[in-house]
Every structure is written in structure tokens, then in C-alpha cells.
Design a protein around this motif. Structure first.
Motif, PDB file in Angstrom:
ATOM      1  N   LEU A 175       7.704   1.954   5.515  1.00 31.44           N
ATOM      2  CA  LEU A 175       8.962   3.276   4.909  1.00 31.44           C
ATOM      3  C   LEU A 175       7.987   4.347   3.898  1.00 31.44           C
ATOM      4  O   LEU A 175       7.454   4.356   4.188  1.00 31.44           O
ATOM      5  N   VAL A 176       9.508   4.904   4.547  1.00 31.44           N
ATOM      6  CA  VAL A 176       9.022   6.308   4.267  1.00 31.44           C
ATOM      7  C   VAL A 176       9.557   7.372   3.336  1.00 31.44           C
ATOM      8  O   VAL A 176      11.121   7.155   4.033  1.00 31.44           O
ATOM      9  N   PHE A 177       9.783   7.976   2.382  1.00 28.96           N
ATOM     10  CA  PHE A 177      10.616   8.900   1.585  1.00 28.96           C
ATOM     11  C   PHE A 177      10.207   9.976   1.050  1.00 28.96           C
ATOM     12  O   PHE A 177       9.418  10.577   1.392  1.00 28.96           O
ATOM     13  N   ASP A 178      10.815  11.147   0.730  1.00 29.55           N
ATOM     14  CA  ASP A 178      11.224  11.888   0.376  1.00 29.55           C
ATOM     15  C   ASP A 178       9.885  12.171  -0.779  1.00 29.55           C
ATOM     16  O   ASP A 178      10.293  11.517  -1.754  1.00 29.55           O
ATOM     17  N   LEU A 179       9.435  13.399  -0.540  1.00 35.15           N
ATOM     18  CA  LEU A 179       8.267  13.049  -2.390  1.00 35.15           C
ATOM     19  C   LEU A 179       9.281  13.763  -3.316  1.00 35.15           C
ATOM     20  O   LEU A 179       8.960  12.900  -4.130  1.00 35.15           O
ATOM     21  N   TYR A 180      10.068  14.189  -3.566  1.00 29.46           N
ATOM     22  CA  TYR A 180      10.790  15.144  -4.092  1.00 29.46           C
ATOM     23  C   TYR A 180      11.359  14.510  -5.108  1.00 29.46           C
ATOM     24  O   TYR A 180      12.031  14.877  -6.160  1.00 29.46           O
ATOM     25  N   ASP A 181      12.722  13.849  -3.662  1.00 25.74           N
ATOM     26  CA  ASP A 181      13.979  13.659  -4.590  1.00 25.74           C
ATOM     27  C   ASP A 181      13.660  12.018  -4.299  1.00 25.74           C
ATOM     28  O   ASP A 181      15.028  11.573  -4.118  1.00 25.74           O
ATOM     29  N   GLY A 182      12.423  11.437  -3.568  1.00 23.56           N
ATOM     30  CA  GLY A 182      12.785   9.749  -3.391  1.00 23.56           C
ATOM     31  C   GLY A 182      14.288   9.786  -2.537  1.00 23.56           C
ATOM     32  O   GLY A 182      14.023   8.374  -2.460  1.00 23.56           O
ATOM     33  N   ASN A 183      14.584  10.417  -1.408  1.00 23.81           N
ATOM     34  CA  ASN A 183      15.705   9.251  -0.269  1.00 23.81           C
ATOM     35  C   ASN A 183      14.571   9.268   0.500  1.00 23.81           C
ATOM     36  O   ASN A 183      13.624   9.788   1.361  1.00 23.81           O
ATOM     37  N   LEU A 184      15.431   7.604   0.652  1.00 30.35           N
ATOM     38  CA  LEU A 184      14.653   7.522   2.337  1.00 30.35           C
ATOM     39  C   LEU A 184      14.855   7.939   3.237  1.00 30.35           C
ATOM     40  O   LEU A 184      15.628   7.930   3.983  1.00 30.35           O
ATOM     41  N   CYS A 185      13.769   8.282   3.698  1.00 29.44           N
ATOM     42  CA  CYS A 185      13.502   9.226   5.182  1.00 29.44           C
ATOM     43  C   CYS A 185      13.595   8.532   6.777  1.00 29.44           C
ATOM     44  O   CYS A 185      13.903   8.650   7.457  1.00 29.44           O
ATOM     45  N   LYS A 186      12.474   7.558   7.204  1.00 19.04           N
ATOM     46  CA  LYS A 186      12.639   6.755   8.084  1.00 19.04           C
ATOM     47  C   LYS A 186      11.880   5.188   7.597  1.00 19.04           C
ATOM     48  O   LYS A 186      11.254   5.586   6.411  1.00 19.04           O
ATOM     49  N   LYS A 187      12.078   4.273   8.610  1.00 19.90           N
ATOM     50  CA  LYS A 187      12.099   3.231   8.691  1.00 19.90           C
ATOM     51  C   LYS A 187      11.558   2.706   9.953  1.00 19.90           C
ATOM     52  O   LYS A 187      12.301   2.573  10.560  1.00 19.90           O
ATOM     53  N   TYR A 188      10.001   1.990   9.796  1.00 18.14           N
ATOM     54  CA  TYR A 188       9.572   1.400  10.934  1.00 18.14           C
ATOM     55  C   TYR A 188       9.232   0.323  11.423  1.00 18.14           C
ATOM     56  O   TYR A 188       8.841  -0.137   9.486  1.00 18.14           O
ATOM     57  N   ASP A 205       0.733  -1.119   0.363  1.00 13.81           N
ATOM     58  CA  ASP A 205       0.853   0.139   0.000  1.00 13.81           C
ATOM     59  C   ASP A 205       0.689   0.859  -0.083  1.00 13.81           C
ATOM     60  O   ASP A 205       1.806   1.093   0.435  1.00 13.81           O
ATOM     61  N   VAL A 206       0.580   2.368  -0.148  1.00 14.12           N
ATOM     62  CA  VAL A 206       1.048   3.715  -0.760  1.00 14.12           C
ATOM     63  C   VAL A 206       0.062   5.401  -0.066  1.00 14.12           C
ATOM     64  O   VAL A 206      -1.131   4.519  -0.889  1.00 14.12           O
ATOM     65  N   SER A 207       0.821   5.702   0.063  1.00  9.20           N
ATOM     66  CA  SER A 207      -0.172   7.349   0.587  1.00  9.20           C
ATOM     67  C   SER A 207       0.867   8.073   0.638  1.00  9.20           C
ATOM     68  O   SER A 207       1.807   8.037   1.358  1.00  9.20           O
ATOM     69  N   ILE A 208       0.217   9.464   0.328  1.00  4.89           N
ATOM     70  CA  ILE A 208       1.241  10.580   0.351  1.00  4.89           C
ATOM     71  C   ILE A 208       0.333  11.382   1.320  1.00  4.89           C
ATOM     72  O   ILE A 208      -0.203  11.711   1.711  1.00  4.89           O
ATOM     73  N   LYS A 209       1.739  12.195   1.849  1.00  2.00           N
ATOM     74  CA  LYS A 209       1.216  13.043   3.291  1.00  2.00           C
ATOM     75  C   LYS A 209       2.392  14.096   4.002  1.00  2.00           C
ATOM     76  O   LYS A 209       3.421  13.801   3.876  1.00  2.00           O
ATOM     77  N   ASN A 210       2.284  15.386   3.410  1.00  2.00           N
ATOM     78  CA  ASN A 210       3.200  16.540   4.072  1.00  2.00           C
ATOM     79  C   ASN A 210       4.346  16.253   2.751  1.00  2.00           C
ATOM     80  O   ASN A 210       5.248  16.484   4.223  1.00  2.00           O
ATOM     81  N   ASN A 211       4.174  15.616   1.872  1.00  2.59           N
ATOM     82  CA  ASN A 211       5.419  15.966   0.960  1.00  2.59           C
ATOM     83  C   ASN A 211       6.111  14.269   1.452  1.00  2.59           C
ATOM     84  O   ASN A 211       7.495  14.630   1.224  1.00  2.59           O
ATOM     85  N   GLN A 212       5.771  13.334   1.974  1.00  2.00           N
ATOM     86  CA  GLN A 212       6.480  12.387   2.103  1.00  2.00           C
ATOM     87  C   GLN A 212       5.733  11.190   1.421  1.00  2.00           C
ATOM     88  O   GLN A 212       4.406  11.585   1.904  1.00  2.00           O
ATOM     89  N   VAL A 213       6.281   9.746   1.360  1.00  3.98           N
ATOM     90  CA  VAL A 213       5.271   9.041   0.477  1.00  3.98           C
ATOM     91  C   VAL A 213       5.570   7.476   1.805  1.00  3.98           C
ATOM     92  O   VAL A 213       6.644   7.656   2.123  1.00  3.98           O
ATOM     93  N   TYR A 214       4.355   7.520   2.675  1.00  7.41           N
ATOM     94  CA  TYR A 214       5.089   6.138   3.654  1.00  7.41           C
ATOM     95  C   TYR A 214       4.054   4.975   2.059  1.00  7.41           C
ATOM     96  O   TYR A 214       3.241   5.049   1.794  1.00  7.41           O
ATOM     97  N   VAL A 215       5.085   3.787   2.164  1.00  2.44           N
ATOM     98  CA  VAL A 215       4.113   2.708   1.749  1.00  2.44           C
ATOM     99  C   VAL A 215       4.991   1.692   2.853  1.00  2.44           C
ATOM    100  O   VAL A 215       5.640   1.877   3.621  1.00  2.44           O
ATOM    101  N   ILE A 216       3.863   0.285   2.681  1.00  2.00           N
ATOM    102  CA  ILE A 216       3.709  -0.950   3.615  1.00  2.00           C
ATOM    103  C   ILE A 216       4.292  -1.594   2.676  1.00  2.00           C
ATOM    104  O   ILE A 216       4.234  -1.877   1.458  1.00  2.00           O
ATOM    105  N   TYR A 217       5.815  -2.363   3.400  1.00  3.80           N
ATOM    106  CA  TYR A 217       6.340  -3.061   2.278  1.00  3.80           C
ATOM    107  C   TYR A 217       7.138  -4.753   3.219  1.00  3.80           C
ATOM    108  O   TYR A 217       7.047  -4.595   4.085  1.00  3.80           O
ATOM    109  N   ASN A 218       7.083  -5.699   2.093  1.00  5.43           N
ATOM    110  CA  ASN A 218       7.355  -6.903   3.060  1.00  5.43           C
ATOM    111  C   ASN A 218       8.128  -7.103   3.392  1.00  5.43           C
ATOM    112  O   ASN A 218       8.865  -7.979   4.305  1.00  5.43           O
ATOM    113  N   GLY A 219       8.854  -7.123   1.904  1.00  5.47           N
ATOM    114  CA  GLY A 219      10.269  -8.112   1.898  1.00  5.47           C
ATOM    115  C   GLY A 219      10.721  -9.255   2.130  1.00  5.47           C
ATOM    116  O   GLY A 219      12.147  -9.433   3.038  1.00  5.47           O
TER     117      GLY A 219
END
Length: 190
Positions: free
Chosen positions: A143-156, A111-125
Motif C-alpha cells: 500500500l502507498v499513502f501520501d505522507l502529508y495527508d494519509g490518503n491511500l494513493c496506490k495498492k499493489y 514493514d514500512v518505508s518513506i520515499k518521495n513524500n510517500q509511505v510504502y507499507v507491506i500489509y498482510n490482511g
């Protein structure tokens, strides 16, 4: 996926190297794009069975998150033209003569969602063999990515699986888990 009042996104599940279709409000096809072979040194892929994925959008940006390949791509729509902004492979897929090595391939984005210029995804791996264990087959990673440059910001890592989710106005994640039974989970991300 309704992108805005003028455009609609669709996904061709199999049989095309460019699986995303951009349509106008009358469902006329304007463009197809989203090939995953770019940069992999592969001319054609012979056996990807599915391009199933999820879309999320914010203004002129949209994300396509694929389930099978663990492929995430960000696009921008400008004057009816689609431009890829960035892409992310959870792992580099392995091909032998255009055939995808599915035994080694890890399950991708659920799943994926965008909020506050960040991309939140559910990753199985998890690999094919790991998914056989029903108690461990579903995703537990956000996983949380920056919407504009694609950098991985956070991992939970969650303590329960989470397959689908929504974000509320305060950034709280409400999700659906399935282990051992279907349940609603809630996470407040710092």
C-alpha cells in the motif's frame, strides 16, 4: 529508530496504552505517545499483547506501522513536541469489554518505508485462520499513502510474498520473501 541527531524512537512492546517513546540522544525519555484507543470509544485495552511495529522517518516526519492491529500513524516532530498528523486502520479492531477479538483481527503491517513524500507499507490482511495455511500466511500487498495527508494513493498485489523490503533511489523495491523458501524479490512499481 534514530530519528535524527537529537532524538531516538523506541517502542514499548506491551503493558502501556502509549507504546512509543521519544528519547534524547542520552536515552532520557522525553515523551510517550501512540495510543491506539483514541477515536475507538475505549477507555483502556486489557489484552493487547504486543505493540510490535516498524518505524520509518523522513526529515521531521515519522511513521509507526503496527503488526498486530494493522494500525498506521504519521507523526511530526516540531521543537521536541510530537504531533499526530494522521492515522489509518486497515480494519477497525473489535473489542468486547476491553478484550481484543483476535479471531477476527487481520494481521497488519510488516514493514514500512518513506520515499518521495510517500509511505510504502507491506500489509498482510489475513485472519488468524488464514495464517494457519503456511502457503498463504505471508503478505502480498503493498500500500502507498501520501505522507502529508494519509490518503491511500496506490495498492499493489505481488505474485510472491514479501515480508521486508528496501526502496532504491529509482523506487525499485527489493524484498525478502519466504514462500516456499527464502528468496529475494524485486518489483518495479509503475
Amino acid at each position: 529508530h534514530v530519528l535524527n541527531d537529537n532524538y531516538i524512537l523506541g517502542s514499548v512492546l506491551m503493558g502501556m496504552n502509549e507504546p512509543i517513546v521519544l528519547m534524547d540522544a542520552d536515552l532520557n525519555v522525553i515523551d510517550s505517545f501512540g495510543g491506539v484507543t483514541e477515536g475507538l470509544g475505549i477507555d483502556s485495552i486489557k489484552d493487547i499483547k504486543s505493540y510490535i511495529g516498524r518505524f520509518s522517518s523522513c526529515k521531521d516526519y515519522f511513521i509507526h506501522a503496527m503488526n498486530d492491529l494493522g494500525y498506521l500513524a504519521c507523526y511530526k516532530l516540531s521543537d521536541g513536541k510530537v504531533v499526530k498528523q494522521w492515522e489509518f486502520y486497515a480494519e477497525q479492531p473489535i473489542f468486547n469489554d476491553g478484550m481484543l477479538n483476535k479471531r477476527r483481527l487481520k494481521d497488519g503491517f510488516w514493514d514500512v518505508s518513506i520515499k518521495n513524500n510517500q509511505v510504502y507499507v507491506i500489509y498482510n490482511g489475513k485472519t488468524y485462520d488464514e495464517r494457519k495455511d503456511k502457503s498463504k500466511r505471508f503478505p502480498t500487498t503493498i500500500l502507498v499513502f501520501d505522507l502529508y495527508d494519509g490518503n491511500l494513493c496506490k495498492k499493489y498485489i505481488t505474485d510472491k510474498d514479501i515480508c521486508r523490503f528496501v526502496l532504491d533511489e529509482d523506487g525499485v523495491i527489493y524484498g525478502v520473501g519466504t514462500n516456499p523458501e527464502v528468496e529475494i524479490v524485486k518489483y518495479i512499481l509503475p
